[in-house]
Structure formats: structure tokens, C-alpha cells
Design a protein around this motif. Structure first.
Motif, PDB file in Angstrom:
ATOM      1  N   ALA A 108      49.955  41.924  27.683  1.00 56.63           N
ATOM      2  CA  ALA A 108      49.142  42.549  26.632  1.00 56.63           C
ATOM      3  C   ALA A 108      47.966  41.660  26.235  1.00 56.63           C
ATOM      4  N   ASN A 109      46.797  42.296  26.081  1.00 52.07           N
ATOM      5  CA  ASN A 109      45.577  41.635  25.611  1.00 52.07           C
ATOM      6  C   ASN A 109      45.115  40.499  26.523  1.00 52.07           C
ATOM      7  N   THR A 110      45.447  40.632  27.800  1.00 55.33           N
ATOM      8  CA  THR A 110      45.042  39.654  28.811  1.00 55.33           C
ATOM      9  C   THR A 110      44.355  40.385  29.960  1.00 55.33           C
ATOM     10  N   ARG A 111      43.308  39.774  30.487  1.00 54.57           N
ATOM     11  CA  ARG A 111      42.611  40.329  31.650  1.00 54.57           C
ATOM     12  C   ARG A 111      42.621  39.291  32.769  1.00 54.57           C
ATOM     13  N   ILE A 112      42.801  39.754  33.989  1.00 53.12           N
ATOM     14  CA  ILE A 112      42.798  38.862  35.151  1.00 53.12           C
ATOM     15  C   ILE A 112      41.810  39.395  36.184  1.00 53.12           C
ATOM     16  N   TYR A 113      40.931  38.511  36.632  1.00 51.36           N
ATOM     17  CA  TYR A 113      39.944  38.853  37.653  1.00 51.36           C
ATOM     18  C   TYR A 113      40.097  37.889  38.826  1.00 51.36           C
ATOM     19  N   LEU A 114      39.878  38.397  40.024  1.00 52.12           N
ATOM     20  CA  LEU A 114      39.836  37.569  41.222  1.00 52.12           C
ATOM     21  C   LEU A 114      38.390  37.536  41.706  1.00 52.12           C
ATOM     22  N   LEU A 115      37.808  36.338  41.725  1.00 51.94           N
ATOM     23  CA  LEU A 115      36.381  36.193  41.983  1.00 51.94           C
ATOM     24  C   LEU A 115      36.134  35.299  43.190  1.00 51.94           C
ATOM     25  N   ASP A 116      34.959  35.494  43.818  1.00 49.50           N
ATOM     26  CA  ASP A 116      34.560  34.625  44.921  1.00 49.50           C
ATOM     27  C   ASP A 116      33.753  33.446  44.379  1.00 49.50           C
ATOM     28  N   SER A 117      33.158  32.663  45.271  1.00 48.09           N
ATOM     29  CA  SER A 117      32.442  31.457  44.853  1.00 48.09           C
ATOM     30  C   SER A 117      31.193  31.771  44.032  1.00 48.09           C
ATOM     31  N   ARG A 118      30.710  33.029  44.094  1.00 46.20           N
ATOM     32  CA  ARG A 118      29.529  33.438  43.311  1.00 46.20           C
ATOM     33  C   ARG A 118      29.934  34.190  42.051  1.00 46.20           C
ATOM     34  N   LEU A 119      31.245  34.099  41.704  1.00 53.70           N
ATOM     35  CA  LEU A 119      31.804  34.748  40.516  1.00 53.70           C
ATOM     36  C   LEU A 119      31.678  36.269  40.584  1.00 53.70           C
ATOM     37  N   GLY A 138      31.041  36.117  22.973  1.00 50.80           N
ATOM     38  CA  GLY A 138      31.780  34.865  22.940  1.00 50.80           C
ATOM     39  C   GLY A 138      33.034  34.839  23.788  1.00 50.80           C
ATOM     40  N   ALA A 139      33.322  35.924  24.502  1.00 47.96           N
ATOM     41  CA  ALA A 139      34.534  35.958  25.335  1.00 47.96           C
ATOM     42  C   ALA A 139      34.403  34.952  26.481  1.00 47.96           C
ATOM     43  N   ARG A 140      35.541  34.352  26.841  1.00 47.60           N
ATOM     44  CA  ARG A 140      35.544  33.340  27.892  1.00 47.60           C
ATOM     45  C   ARG A 140      36.613  33.623  28.940  1.00 47.60           C
ATOM     46  N   LEU A 141      36.419  33.037  30.105  1.00 48.52           N
ATOM     47  CA  LEU A 141      37.396  33.088  31.188  1.00 48.52           C
ATOM     48  C   LEU A 141      37.870  31.671  31.485  1.00 48.52           C
ATOM     49  N   TYR A 142      39.162  31.537  31.764  1.00 43.52           N
ATOM     50  CA  TYR A 142      39.665  30.247  32.234  1.00 43.52           C
ATOM     51  C   TYR A 142      39.766  30.283  33.752  1.00 43.52           C
ATOM     52  N   ARG A 143      39.141  29.303  34.372  1.00 47.98           N
ATOM     53  CA  ARG A 143      39.138  29.195  35.834  1.00 47.98           C
ATOM     54  C   ARG A 143      40.368  28.399  36.259  1.00 47.98           C
ATOM     55  N   THR A 144      41.336  29.065  36.880  1.00 49.20           N
ATOM     56  CA  THR A 144      42.635  28.433  37.126  1.00 49.20           C
ATOM     57  C   THR A 144      42.654  27.521  38.352  1.00 49.20           C
ATOM     58  N   GLY A 145      41.839  27.805  39.366  1.00 50.43           N
ATOM     59  CA  GLY A 145      41.953  27.091  40.633  1.00 50.43           C
ATOM     60  C   GLY A 145      43.030  27.662  41.530  1.00 50.43           C
ATOM     61  N   ASP A 146      43.744  28.686  41.054  1.00 53.30           N
ATOM     62  CA  ASP A 146      44.768  29.359  41.856  1.00 53.30           C
ATOM     63  C   ASP A 146      44.130  30.454  42.704  1.00 53.30           C
ATOM     64  N   LEU A 147      44.677  30.665  43.881  1.00 54.49           N
ATOM     65  CA  LEU A 147      44.236  31.748  44.758  1.00 54.49           C
ATOM     66  C   LEU A 147      45.262  32.875  44.716  1.00 54.49           C
ATOM     67  N   ALA A 148      44.764  34.101  44.664  1.00 57.33           N
ATOM     68  CA  ALA A 148      45.657  35.262  44.610  1.00 57.33           C
ATOM     69  C   ALA A 148      44.936  36.460  45.199  1.00 57.33           C
ATOM     70  N   ARG A 149      45.657  37.559  45.324  1.00 55.76           N
ATOM     71  CA  ARG A 149      45.040  38.818  45.739  1.00 55.76           C
ATOM     72  C   ARG A 149      45.768  39.960  45.057  1.00 55.76           C
ATOM     73  N   PHE A 150      45.042  41.043  44.868  1.00 58.05           N
ATOM     74  CA  PHE A 150      45.635  42.252  44.311  1.00 58.05           C
ATOM     75  C   PHE A 150      46.264  43.071  45.436  1.00 58.05           C
ATOM     76  N   LEU A 166      49.725  41.371  41.342  1.00 56.11           N
ATOM     77  CA  LEU A 166      49.090  40.171  41.876  1.00 56.11           C
ATOM     78  C   LEU A 166      50.050  39.420  42.782  1.00 56.11           C
ATOM     79  N   GLU A 167      49.506  38.875  43.863  1.00 55.72           N
ATOM     80  CA  GLU A 167      50.279  38.022  44.765  1.00 55.72           C
ATOM     81  C   GLU A 167      49.653  36.632  44.757  1.00 55.72           C
ATOM     82  N   PHE A 168      50.447  35.627  44.378  1.00 50.88           N
ATOM     83  CA  PHE A 168      49.965  34.242  44.334  1.00 50.88           C
ATOM     84  C   PHE A 168      49.924  33.681  45.750  1.00 50.88           C
ATOM     85  N   LEU A 169      48.808  33.002  46.107  1.00 52.99           N
ATOM     86  CA  LEU A 169      48.616  32.525  47.478  1.00 52.99           C
ATOM     87  C   LEU A 169      48.544  31.012  47.605  1.00 52.99           C
TER      88      LEU A 169
END
Length: 761
Positions: free
Chosen positions: A454-465, A508-520, A526-529
């Protein structure tokens, strides 16, 4: 172009670390069609079995007057039909972008269809939910106190506190802390073992308006000293036993054992402290890539979000929660507030036995526990030893490391009616960000980590965000109200890892860059890679390998070093291995290096293997070739003492148990279990097997007190009434090890007859 031709022309760098994953052919039929005159030429088609593909992927396009027609042929062993259909749609989208802007750079062309973009931005991130009505978790707790004042709130050993007692003691300590200068944004260090007093101190810090900072007394003094100097807490709540661990000059400390009478004189009523949801609630330190740990600052809003999400997601209310993690580990936050904000009992195992499965299963039965959260491999140990102790479970949750598929099946075989959940989330996103309810019939080898809470968003981005399509690997970014404030006293690192959220539309919304790789996956799960960097997870702890390397490189004898995590899939375990180039003429022993690191790093960050090399292998670009280092991985960790074979039958049996659990072929009488790669989780297996073999009760702490084969053998013989039986059993076991089945059966019969004769006489 044939792959072999590419290799011949390009001369790529050869490496054992990877191989081509697949071969692709692109065939554009655009030559003008001319009639062909074939005289005296016999054509024979190449043999090609229907339903098979020559390459892993073959894209054939035919140019015609009205446009392009195409066929995409694929190997069904590698690709699902849905994946290939997505490839076709993505390719068509790219071609459409080319047609609209043929001067565009390739990387700027659109890949996502409108439907895919809608899925990624809206459908799979539709998580908005109302919060709990209170603004702070400590207010939620106080409301629960008003509803059920006499209900048990906390059990730890012999101590059982009701909601009223827990609240009153926390209020008294909170007022005492205020007199010591604690107010808004003030950090309160808590240097204590797991106990009822620790929970009181955490609640008191929040009620006083401050933020709590857990300090683990098992950490080396140097690491604790750095954390205290870096965080600069206003006061440290501790016990007199741990005062010497605090750096000098002495910080202001509140010793709860020495000052108990003074604290008890304070008012037990709730405090009228005006705390904002933006104020800090706690700070937890994690491993840092710079060579030093870093503190993550979490706000009251973050904490309320995380707790509210649990109340919304989990169907079964908590009756009793078994709190297994250390308070310096962020998953402790989950059970602590989830339990106390809904009127359940928090069950805290005592420090001495908190990793002993037999003890934990006993308190599960005594309390009786309805929910628990732990590492997958530790949960495996509990399941192996469980009988009726877990039958009252309503939910089992695993997190902190990859959950293997066989554990899911073992769980549902043992506890068919109990749901199992797999959680994912970094400290910087307040404990958890996604969750997956496991199914017994799941066929994927890599268990998903589910969907955003709840109240969380997850995005999978490339090197150009930019968003990557479903099924494509990308770096995992987390948005929403769980995103923490940042790193304590490190604004530059905060700016690097916490970036503006361009997808939310919220100011003011922010994203935390995890360094984790995953795919939808196609389901939206989500599948953690894996990781993009050198961060690893070991027994649930997040470790930056560069931090270990940085500390090790400071040793006077070390010229260059690299640290890797070595996997042991057969035993579902991992270990850290350090590769070292020594300075000429400076030869530190393995034992000296271990002791040096032990004084600076916590136990879970200590390498168990040390490999000395003349030089570290390098790639063509001059970087350390970490994949090539794996070729030098030691089969047996280096012991700190010379090998001495086991002397007695009992030592030989114990050496065999050590060898089997650790995967080490040779274990000597004086080899240290922990230096051979052992840790607390493997220690539970050793203790369990000793209990089974010798039919005795052995606490897990015994292996910490006597970590060698010789020492443990002496400990088993301390009871005079059991000495003869244990020695006789060990002798029989050693005889059995060299006998055939028939010989072993005869020996058993003789032993039984001999025992019966002794009893008669």
C-alpha cells in the motif's frame, strides 16, 4: 552473420565468466525479384525438422510495395509465446518511432506501447490506501493501551508486561530522557541486549519526541565508536555492563539498571509531545560502500506507512508475534509495531538462546505464536525440527535473502493451511516494499517478490531512467510514502541515491535507487534478479564488499585485496572469501588478519577464507576480474592452527558432524568451527545432529563457548552420569562407520544383549 564469423573478426575478450546466451539472425528480403534461369542444376532442401528453430531467434522481414511483412521464429525452450509477442510489439513501436523521426538517436526511440506504459505506471502501481487514523505509531499504541490495559503486551523470559505496565514504564523513561535533553529530532542510542527493557527504551525514545538508534553490543568497539561519533546521539540508554563500549570522552548515558529508582519516580501518564510526521523516528546503520557504515534516517510518516500497510495486507490479525531479528536489524521494526498497535503479544527470545531452534519452538508453543518473520534458511531449520509447536501459526513470513522453491513445498507439506509470504524491501524504504503470497504449485525456480504494498510504487528503469518493458531487466526504484528521509549527516550520498520522482506528479516526491535488478512478469509480479554492484546479502545482512576490502587494505601487510561471496548451492549457504596480495617482506598470518578484522567488523562481515596470490587477475580494462578470482576459491578455509587429527571416538564423531555441516573434508581436533566457515545458522544444524545422535539436550550457546571439536567433546562429558553412555555410543558409531549392514546388525544385537545383561546384574 554466423557467430563463429563474429568471433573471428571481432576478437572479443575471452573469459570463463560468461558465454553467449543465444544466437540471433536478422534476415531482410529486399533484393529485387528477378527470374532465375537454372540449367542442369538439381536443388535439394536442407534437412529441417518441422516445429524446430535453427536459431534461438530469427526475424525475417520481406519488403513489399505496401510495406514490410515479417515472421519471428523462436526457440520454445528459451522463450514464452507472450515474451515473443511482446518483442514484436516493441519492435513495431520502435519502427513507428523511426518513421516519425528518422533523424532520432536509437536510444531516444520509444520501446513501450501505450498499453505497456499504462500497466507499468498505473495498473501495477495502483496502491493508494488510507492511513491509520493516528499520526504516529506511538499514538496507535497508546490507543491500544486504553482498549486493553491488562492484556499481555510483551513476554521475554520470565518478564511479562501488560499494555498498561509497558506504557507506564515507557512514559517514565521518556520523561527521564527529556530531563536529559531529549526533544524533537534528538537521537537516543540504545545499547542493550534483547530484553523487555529494550522495548521500553524504544517506546520511550519515541514518546520523548526523539528517534531511537539501535547499537548492538556484540559489534566491535571500533565500529560502535564510529557509529556513535557519526550519529552524535543526545544520550545513550544502556546498562552498566556495556558502559566500557562507549567511546571516550564518555557520552551522556542513562544506565537503566543503576538509575531504575530515579526513573520510577517519574509520572506514568502519557506525554503531550507535539511530534510531526516529518520528524525522525529511528536511524539504523547499514554497510557502506565508502568503507564505513551509513545511517538511514526514517521518519514517523515512513514508520506509520509501513505499519499501516501490514494492518491492511495481512488478513489474519496477530495474536502473538515471535521477534527473531536483532533490534539493530530493520526487520525488527516490522514485528515490533505491527504487534503492539493491534493489541497482540510481542514474544522476545532472551539473548542467550535467541538462535536456538529448540528453545524458540518451545516458546512458540508456550505463548502460542501466530506470526513470525525470519530468514528463509532459518525458517527451514525451524520446520525441520517442528512438531506441534507451529500448528497455531496463522502466517509465516520470510525475507532478507532469496527464498528457495523447495522451502515453499516443505512449508506447505508441514503446515498445509498456513500461508507463506515472501517479502522484499531495503532499509531505505522502511523495511518492506513488496510481498508475494507463495503457492505450493508454483513452477518458477526463482520465487517472485510480489507486488508493491500500500502507498508504494515500484519502477524498473534503464540507465537513462526510462521505463523498461515487462519481462526486461531493469534497476528497481521505489517511490511512495515508505521512502526514507535519507542518510544521516551525508547529504551528498542522499542526493545520489534518493532522486526526484518524475512519474508520480506529486511535488517533492522522490525515488530510492536500490541497485537491485528485477523484471516484471506477465502477471505483474516482480522477479528479483541480483545486484548491479558489489553489495551482497549474507544471512539477511546487507554487506558492501568494498567496506570489507577497505578495512582489510588498511592492514600493514596487505598491498591489494578483493572480497567475494562464495555460494554453496548444495548446502544453501554462502561464505565470504578474501583474496590478498601481500606487501613484500610483510607476512601476516591468517589468524592475525582474522583478529584484525574481528576488532573492526561485526561477525557476519568476517571472511572465512583467505587466499594469498602474487597478483589479482585483471580484465583488459585494468579492473579486478572478480569472476576469474572464483577459480582460486579455497576448498577448505585456512585454519589458524596446525591440523591435529581427532583422538577419541567422540572427537571423531564430532569432527564428522562438523565436516558434513560445513562441507569441509578434513576437520582437526583443535579447528575452530567459525574459522572453518561456521555461523549461527550452521551451528543450529550441528547442535541438532548432536542431540539426535547422543539423545542429550545441548543449548546452541555451547558451540559458541566451545567452538572446537576437542572443547565440545569435553563439554559433552561434563555430566558424570552421562559420560559412559556418550563414550560408548561414540565408540559404536565409529565401529558402524566401517561395517557392512549385516555386520552392523550383528553388532547392534550384541550391544543390546550386553546392555540387558548389565542391567540384570
Amino acid at each position: 552473420v554466423p557467430f563463429e564469423k563474429l568471433v573471428e573478426e571481432l576478437h572479443p575478450e575471452r573469459s570463463l565468466s560468461h558465454s553467449p546466451l543465444f544466437q540471433v539472425m536478422f534476415d531482410l528480403q529486399n533484393a529485387p525479384m528477378q527470374p532465375m534461369l537454372l540449367e542442369r542444376l538439381h536443388l535439394t532442401p536442407l534437412p529441417f525438422e518441422p516445429g524446430t528453430s535453427k536459431f534461438d531467434l530469427t526475424l525475417t522481414l520481406n519488403e513489399a510495395a505496401k510495406g514490410l511483412d515479417g515472421v519471428l521464429e523462436y526457440s520454445a525452450d528459451l522463450f514464452d509465446e507472450s515474451t515473443v509477442r511482446q518483442m514484436v510489439e516493441s519492435f513495431k513501436t520502435i519502427l513507428h518511432g523511426v518513421a516519425l523521426n528518422y533523424d532520432a538517436k536509437l536510444q531516444s526511440l520509444p520501446v513501450l506501447t501505450d498499453a505497456e506504459r499504462r500497466k507499468l505506471l498505473i495498473e501495477w502501481n495502483k496502491t493508494s490506501q488510507p492511513y491509520a487514523s493516528a499520526a504516529l505509531v506511538c499514538r496507535l499504541f497508546e490507543r491500544q493501551v486504553d482498549r486493553t490495559p491488562e492484556k499481555p503486551a510483551l513476554a521475554c523470559g520470565d518478564a511479562i508486561l501488560s499494555y498498561r505496565e509497558l506504557n507506564s514504564r515507557a512514559n517514565q523513561l521518556a520523561r527521564y530522557l527529556q530531563r536529559s535533553g531529549v526533544g524533537l529530532e534528538a537521537l537516543v542510542g540504545i545499547l542493550m541486549q534483547r530484553s523487555a527493557e529494550t522495548v521500553v527504551a524504544i517506546l520511550a525514545a519515541l514518546k520523548a519526541g526523539g528517534a531511537y538508534l539501535p547499537l548492538d553490543p556484540t559489534y566491535p568497539a571500533e565500529r560502535l565508536g564510529f557509529m556513535v561519533k557519526d550519529a552524535r546521539p543526545r544520550v545513550v540508554v544502556t546498562e552498566s555492563t556495556f558502559l566500557q563500549l562507549l567511546p571516550q570522552p564518555m557520552l551522556q548515558a542513562v544506565c537503566v539498571d543503576r538509575e531504575r529508582d530515579e526513573i520510577s519516580k517519574e509520572s506514568a501518564g502519557n506525554l503531550p509531545v507535539e511530534v510531526s510526521s516529518a520528524n525522525a523516528a529511528y536511524a539504523i546503520y547499514t554497510s557502506g560502500s565508502s568503507g564505513r557504515p551509513k545511517g538511514v534516517m526514517v521518519s514517523h510518516q515512513n514508520l506509520l506507512h509501513s505499519t499501516s500497510a501490514r494492518l491492511l495486507y495481512y488478513r489474519e490479525p496477530v495474536r502473538a508475534f515471535l521477534l527473531l531479528p536483532s533490534f539493530s536489524f530493520d526487520s525488527s521494526v516490522a514485528g515490533l509495531f505491527w504487534t503492539l498497535c493491534q493489541g497482540a503479544k510481542l514474544v522476545v527470545p532472551e539473548e542467550a538462546d535467541h538462535q536456538d531452534p529448540a528453545y524458540l519452538l518451545k516458546i512458540c508453543a508456550d505463548n502460542p505464536v501466530s506470526h513470525l518473520l525470519c530468514l528463509p534458511n532459518f525458517y527451514r531449520v525451524l520446520l525441520e525440527q517442528a512438531n506441534a509447536c507451529l500448528v497455531l501459526l496463522k502466517a509465516a513470513i520470510v525475507a532478507g535473502e532469496k527464498c528457495p522453491l523447495d522451502l515453499v513445498r516443505r512449508h506447505y507439506t508441514s503446515l498445509a493451511g498456513v500461508p507463506l509470504f515472501n517479502e522484499y524491501g531495503p532499509t531505505e524504504a522502511t523495511v518492506w516494499s513488496s510481498v508475494y503470497e507463495c503457492r505450493y504449485d508454483i513452477s518458477r525456480d526463482n520465487l517472485p517478490i510480489g507486488r508493491p504494498i500500500a502507498n508504494t510504487r515500484i519502477y524498473l528503469l534503464d540507465s537513462r531512467l526510462q521505463l523498461v518493458p515487462p519481462g526486461v531487466a531493469g534497476e528497481l526504484y521505489i517511490g511512495g510514502t515508505g521512502v526514507a528521509r535519507g542518510y544521516l549527516n551525508h547529504p551528498e550520498l542522499t542526493a545520489e541515491r534518493f532522486i526526484p520522482d518524475s512519474f508520480s506528479g506529486e511535488r517533492g516526491a522522490r525515488l530510492y535507487r536500490t541497485g537491485d535488478l528485477a523484471r516484471f512478469l506477465a502477471t505483474g509480479d516482480l522477479e528479483f534478479l541480483g545486484r548491479k554492484d558489489f553489495q551482497v546479502k549474507l544471512r539477511g545482512y546487507r554487506i558492501e564488499l568494498t567496506e570489507i576490502e577497505s578495512v582489510l587494505a588498511e592492514h600493514v601487510s596487505v598491498q591489494q585485496t578483493a572480497v567475494l561471496m562464495q555460494e554453496d548451492a548444495q548446502r544453501n549457504s554462502s561464505r565470504l572469501v578474501a583474496y590478498i596480495v601481500r606487501r613484500p617482506g610483510m607476512e601476516a598470518t591468517t589468524s592475525e588478519l582474522r583478529e584484525y578484522l574481528k576488532n573492526r567488523l561485526p561477525e557476519y562481515m568476517l571472511p572465512v577464507g583467505f587466499v594469498t596470490l602474487d597478483s589479482l587477475p585483471l580484465t583488459s580494462s585494468g579492473k579486478i576480474d572478480r569472476k576469474a578470482l572464483e577459480l582460486y576459491a579455497p576448498a577448505r578455509p585456512q585454519a589458524s592452527c596446525e591440523y591435529h587429527p581427532p583422538r577419541t571416538a567422540l572427537e571423531k564423531v564430532l569432527a564428522g558432524i562438523f565436516s558434513e555441516v560445513l562441507g569441509v573434508s578434513q576437520v582437526g581436533a583443535f579447528d575452530n568451527f567459525f574459522e572453518l566457515g561456521g555461523h549461527s545458522l550452521l551451528g543450529t544444524q550441528v547442535v541438532s545432529r548432536i542431540r539426535e545422535v547422543f539423545q542429550i539436550e545441548l543449548p546452541l550457546r555451547r558451540i559458541f563457548e566451545e567452538p572446537t571439536v576437542s572443547g565440545l567433546a569435553q563439554a559433552l562429558l561434563l555430566d558424570p552420569a552421562e559420560q559412559a553412555r556418550i563414550q560408548r555410543m561414540a565408540e559404536l558409531l565409529m565401529k558402524f562407520s566401517n561395517l557392512s549392514d549385516e555386520q552392523a546388525e550383528r553388532l547392534l544385537q550384541q550391544s543390546a544383549a550386553s546392555t540387558a545383561g548389565e542391567q540384570m546384574s
